[in-house]
Design a protein around this motif. Structure first.
Motif, mmCIF file in Angstrom:
data_model
loop_
_atom_site.group_PDB
_atom_site.id
_atom_site.type_symbol
_atom_site.label_atom_id
_atom_site.label_comp_id
_atom_site.label_asym_id
_atom_site.label_seq_id
_atom_site.Cartn_x
_atom_site.Cartn_y
_atom_site.Cartn_z
ATOM 1 N N ASN A 213 0.857 -1.194 0.000
ATOM 2 C CA ASN A 213 0.000 0.000 0.000
ATOM 3 C C ASN A 213 0.889 1.238 0.000
ATOM 4 O O ASN A 213 1.776 1.354 0.849
ATOM 5 C CB ASN A 213 -0.869 0.057 1.269
ATOM 6 N N PRO A 214 0.631 2.179 -0.900
ATOM 7 C CA PRO A 214 1.480 3.383 -0.900
ATOM 8 C C PRO A 214 1.318 4.180 0.396
ATOM 9 O O PRO A 214 2.261 4.790 0.872
ATOM 10 C CB PRO A 214 0.951 4.194 -2.081
ATOM 11 N N TYR A 215 0.118 4.163 0.982
ATOM 12 C CA TYR A 215 -0.139 5.006 2.159
ATOM 13 C C TYR A 215 -0.423 4.190 3.421
ATOM 14 O O TYR A 215 0.250 4.344 4.437
ATOM 15 C CB TYR A 215 -1.325 5.943 1.861
ATOM 16 N N HIS A 216 -1.424 3.334 3.372
ATOM 17 C CA HIS A 216 -1.811 2.598 4.581
ATOM 18 C C HIS A 216 -0.863 1.421 4.807
ATOM 19 O O HIS A 216 -1.218 0.265 4.594
ATOM 20 C CB HIS A 216 -3.261 2.115 4.465
ATOM 21 N N ASN A 217 0.332 1.738 5.238
ATOM 22 C CA ASN A 217 1.336 0.706 5.496
ATOM 23 C C ASN A 217 1.944 0.933 6.889
ATOM 24 O O ASN A 217 1.517 1.842 7.616
ATOM 25 C CB ASN A 217 2.401 0.723 4.391
ATOM 26 N N ALA A 218 2.941 0.135 7.225
ATOM 27 C CA ALA A 218 3.505 0.210 8.589
ATOM 28 C C ALA A 218 4.235 1.534 8.841
ATOM 29 O O ALA A 218 4.357 1.958 10.000
ATOM 30 C CB ALA A 218 4.447 -0.962 8.817
ATOM 31 N N VAL A 219 4.695 2.191 7.779
ATOM 32 C CA VAL A 219 5.378 3.483 7.980
ATOM 33 C C VAL A 219 4.347 4.539 8.401
ATOM 34 O O VAL A 219 4.632 5.390 9.248
ATOM 35 C CB VAL A 219 6.147 3.920 6.712
ATOM 36 N N VAL B 184 -1.025 9.023 -0.485
ATOM 37 C CA VAL B 184 -2.457 8.759 -0.260
ATOM 38 C C VAL B 184 -3.222 8.892 -1.576
ATOM 39 O O VAL B 184 -4.125 8.098 -1.865
ATOM 40 C CB VAL B 184 -3.017 9.657 0.872
ATOM 41 N N CYS B 185 -2.831 9.856 -2.406
ATOM 42 C CA CYS B 185 -3.522 10.012 -3.701
ATOM 43 C C CYS B 185 -3.227 8.829 -4.617
ATOM 44 O O CYS B 185 -4.111 8.366 -5.348
ATOM 45 C CB CYS B 185 -3.140 11.341 -4.360
ATOM 46 N N GLU B 186 -2.001 8.344 -4.558
ATOM 47 C CA GLU B 186 -1.660 7.159 -5.356
ATOM 48 C C GLU B 186 -2.563 5.978 -4.967
ATOM 49 O O GLU B 186 -3.052 5.238 -5.817
ATOM 50 C CB GLU B 186 -0.172 6.817 -5.140
ATOM 51 N N GLU B 187 -2.814 5.857 -3.667
ATOM 52 C CA GLU B 187 -3.689 4.769 -3.209
ATOM 53 C C GLU B 187 -5.132 4.988 -3.697
ATOM 54 O O GLU B 187 -5.793 4.055 -4.127
ATOM 55 C CB GLU B 187 -3.633 4.681 -1.678
ATOM 56 N N PHE B 188 -5.582 6.236 -3.639
ATOM 57 C CA PHE B 188 -6.924 6.555 -4.176
ATOM 58 C C PHE B 188 -6.991 6.187 -5.665
ATOM 59 O O PHE B 188 -7.944 5.581 -6.127
ATOM 60 C CB PHE B 188 -7.240 8.050 -4.042
ATOM 61 N N TYR B 189 -5.971 6.607 -6.413
ATOM 62 C CA TYR B 189 -5.986 6.372 -7.869
ATOM 63 C C TYR B 189 -5.977 4.876 -8.199
ATOM 64 O O TYR B 189 -6.598 4.437 -9.155
ATOM 65 C CB TYR B 189 -4.793 7.053 -8.554
ATOM 66 N N ARG B 190 -5.227 4.118 -7.380
ATOM 67 C CA ARG B 190 -5.210 2.673 -7.636
ATOM 68 C C ARG B 190 -6.602 2.086 -7.447
ATOM 69 O O ARG B 190 -7.025 1.198 -8.192
ATOM 70 C CB ARG B 190 -4.240 1.975 -6.667
ATOM 71 N N VAL C 90 -3.872 15.926 -7.423
ATOM 72 C CA VAL C 90 -3.334 15.867 -6.047
ATOM 73 C C VAL C 90 -3.546 17.205 -5.330
ATOM 74 O O VAL C 90 -4.064 17.229 -4.199
ATOM 75 C CB VAL C 90 -1.840 15.451 -6.047
ATOM 76 N N PRO C 91 -3.183 18.345 -5.951
ATOM 77 C CA PRO C 91 -3.377 19.611 -5.229
ATOM 78 C C PRO C 91 -4.839 19.855 -4.842
ATOM 79 O O PRO C 91 -5.116 20.294 -3.722
ATOM 80 C CB PRO C 91 -2.902 20.667 -6.238
ATOM 81 N N ALA C 92 -5.769 19.538 -5.761
ATOM 82 C CA ALA C 92 -7.184 19.778 -5.439
ATOM 83 C C ALA C 92 -7.618 18.892 -4.270
ATOM 84 O O ALA C 92 -8.327 19.343 -3.361
ATOM 85 C CB ALA C 92 -8.042 19.504 -6.670
ATOM 86 N N ILE C 93 -7.184 17.639 -4.283
ATOM 87 C CA ILE C 93 -7.544 16.729 -3.176
ATOM 88 C C ILE C 93 -6.981 17.273 -1.862
ATOM 89 O O ILE C 93 -7.659 17.287 -0.826
ATOM 90 C CB ILE C 93 -7.006 15.294 -3.449
ATOM 91 N N GLN C 94 -5.748 17.759 -1.928
ATOM 92 C CA GLN C 94 -5.119 18.258 -0.692
ATOM 93 C C GLN C 94 -5.825 19.482 -0.135
ATOM 94 O O GLN C 94 -6.028 19.597 1.074
ATOM 95 C CB GLN C 94 -3.640 18.576 -0.949
#
Ligand code: CMP
Length: 454
Positions: A177-183, A348-354, A377-381
């Motif tokens: 997961n690009p975002y929801h991971n252990a980091v 987080v956007c990469e995860e959304f896009y996937r 990405v900027p609009a989402i942010q």
């Protein structure tokens, strides 16, 4: 009261007779309906996504029959992550983790230890820390924090069990997961530690509060599938029906955590009522991270602050403020300094896009924010900062009266928002060049402040 833990989890099971994977949608055939709480919880925590929950059917062994070592091993329930790892090893493939490269040396450890000496600073670079610890940021950070907070001594924790528990938690995060991971979990834990250390809280929190806060932060997204609740509902994922379409992911994170706590035996030396209370409080904290409940928490927090009736001597009020602290830690990435914040935003956007790509592929309606072609990405942010992060952190700042840290976070938040505004302007301008009939955008506020954007 009906508890969710009584609801069986439909799953794919390895059928003992045929040796094949079978789908069991009512959970009755796997014998877990009659299992005690521990059994059900252990089963529940196992792999949610891809929707495979590999478990072995209850054996036909007679009561009292001594099981062979192999059978006992087979009965050990495997999470999907561990299943993949094991099957890779069985096929003679080395895991692709940096661990196999034996890169970690004293130098790296020394640098990681040096970072830990500054773990209470807001510019802590969790990405660097993860690299220095060879992908073990969550375990290393939690062991350190438990130590410095005196929790190991206070709760007489067994270090081996603690390590085993934390290892399971870290491993059950999906590293792909690009975002929801252990980091992300480590990042939230580090933020939570900073909040726990705030003067307003530090003087009032008990060791149990600190224990719960750090544990909840570390485990709050465990086994996250990288897609959101609406996706699970519309694809009729078994977790959605298990948790009746409500706080589906958060319930799973909690129940998984409880399963791992029990499996590791970390709390087995504590009185039963105490470990039960810990499990319940962890649930209440983790469930509070459901972003759909944002308003409910925000309204209550505002009321407390307006009425000045927050009394941190009361356990219920301390618990509430821990929920708020965890919620803040969970969405604090726009309050980090730009270089760190930007990385989280892109992830987080990469995860959304996937997710959006998956939805497109399977002819499902593309979820909001998940269409790479229309949601930049900027609009989402800017939306996320304006509607979620700013309102929450404004109240948190009030609560801390305001602390130095709150001011630093708000400073970053405003600067980052200005950067995204500038980038959105640039992005829209580029769009109008590609599509000449589109309206040229008005220059947006904050672009002067954003001149340091690369
Ligand atoms: N930088 C960000 N931009 C947009 N959404 C975010 C960002 N950080 C966190 N989120 C969202 O906030 C949510 C908090 O709960 P979840 O972890 O379920 O999912 C998270 C994301 O959907």
């Amino acid at each position: 009261m009906k508890t969710r833990r009584q609801i069986p989890s439909p799953s794919l099971v390895l059928c003992k007779q045929s040796g094949r994977l079978n789908v069991l949608f009512n959970g009755r055939a796997d014998g877990r309906l009659n299992a005690g709480h521990a059994g059900v919880l252990l089963a529940e925590r196992r792999g949610s996504y891809p929707p495979i929950d590999l478990r072995i059917l209850k054996t036909n062994s007679q009561p009292g029959e001594v099981e062979s070592g192999t059978r006992r091993k087979l009965k050990r329930l495997l999470s999907f992550q561990r299943y993949c790892h094991a099957s890779r090893l069985l096929r003679g493939l080395m895991p692709h983790t940096p661990g196999s490269l034996h890169l970690l040396d004293d130098d790296y450890l020394g640098q990681a230890a040096h970072m830990l000496s500054k773990v209470d600073t807001w510019n802590f670079d969790i990405f660097l820390f993860d690299r220095l610890t060879n992908g073990n940021s969550l375990v290393t950070l939690m062991c350190h924090l438990f130590n410095v907070c005196g929790l190991i001594h206070h709760f007489q924790l067994d270090m081996v069990k603690l390590h085993r528990f934390l290892g399971m938690v870290q491993e059950d995060y999906h590293s792909h997961n690009p975002y929801h991971n252990a980091v992300h979990a480590a990042d939230v834990t580090q933020a939570m530690y900073c909040y726990i250390k705030e003067t307003k809280l530090a003087e009032q929190l008990t060791p149990l509060d600190v224990f719960l806060g750090l544990m909840a932060a570390a485990a709050h997204d465990v086994d996250h599938p990288g897609v959101n609740q609406p996706f699970l509902i519309k694809t009729r994922h078994h977790l959605a029906s298990l948790y009746q379409n409500t706080s589906v992911l958060e319930s799973h994170h909690w129940r998984s955590t409880v399963g791992m706590l029990r499996e590791s035996g970390l709390l087995s030396h504590l009185p039963a009522d105490m470990s039960q209370d810990i499990e319940q409080q962890l649930g209440s904290l983790i469930l509070a991270t459901d972003i759909n409940r944002q308003n409910e928490f925000l309204i209550t927090l505002r009321e407390h602050l307006d009425n000045q009736d927050m009394d941190l001597q009361l356990a219920t009020h301390r618990h509430f403020i821990l929920q708020i602290a965890l919620k803040c830690a969970d969405v604090c990435n726009p309050c980090r300094e730009w270089e760190l914040s930007r990385q989280w935003s892109e992830r987080v956007c990469e995860e959304f896009y996937r997710q959006g790509d998956l939805e497109r592929k399977f002819d499902l309606e593309i979820s909001p924010l998940c269409d790479q072609q229309t949601d930049s990405v900027p609009a989402i942010q800017i939306g996320f900062i304006s509607y979620i992060v700013e309102p929450l952190f404004e109240e948190w700042q009030r609560f801390t009266e305001p602390s130095m840290l709150s001011q630093i976070m708000m400073g970053h938040l405003h600067k980052n928002k200005a950067c995204w505004s500038r980038l959105r302007y640039v992005h829209t301008l580029a769009e109008t060049k590609t599509h000449p009939h589109a309206e040229e955008p008005e220059p947006e506020g904050g672009q002067e402040e954003a001149e340091d954007i690369p």
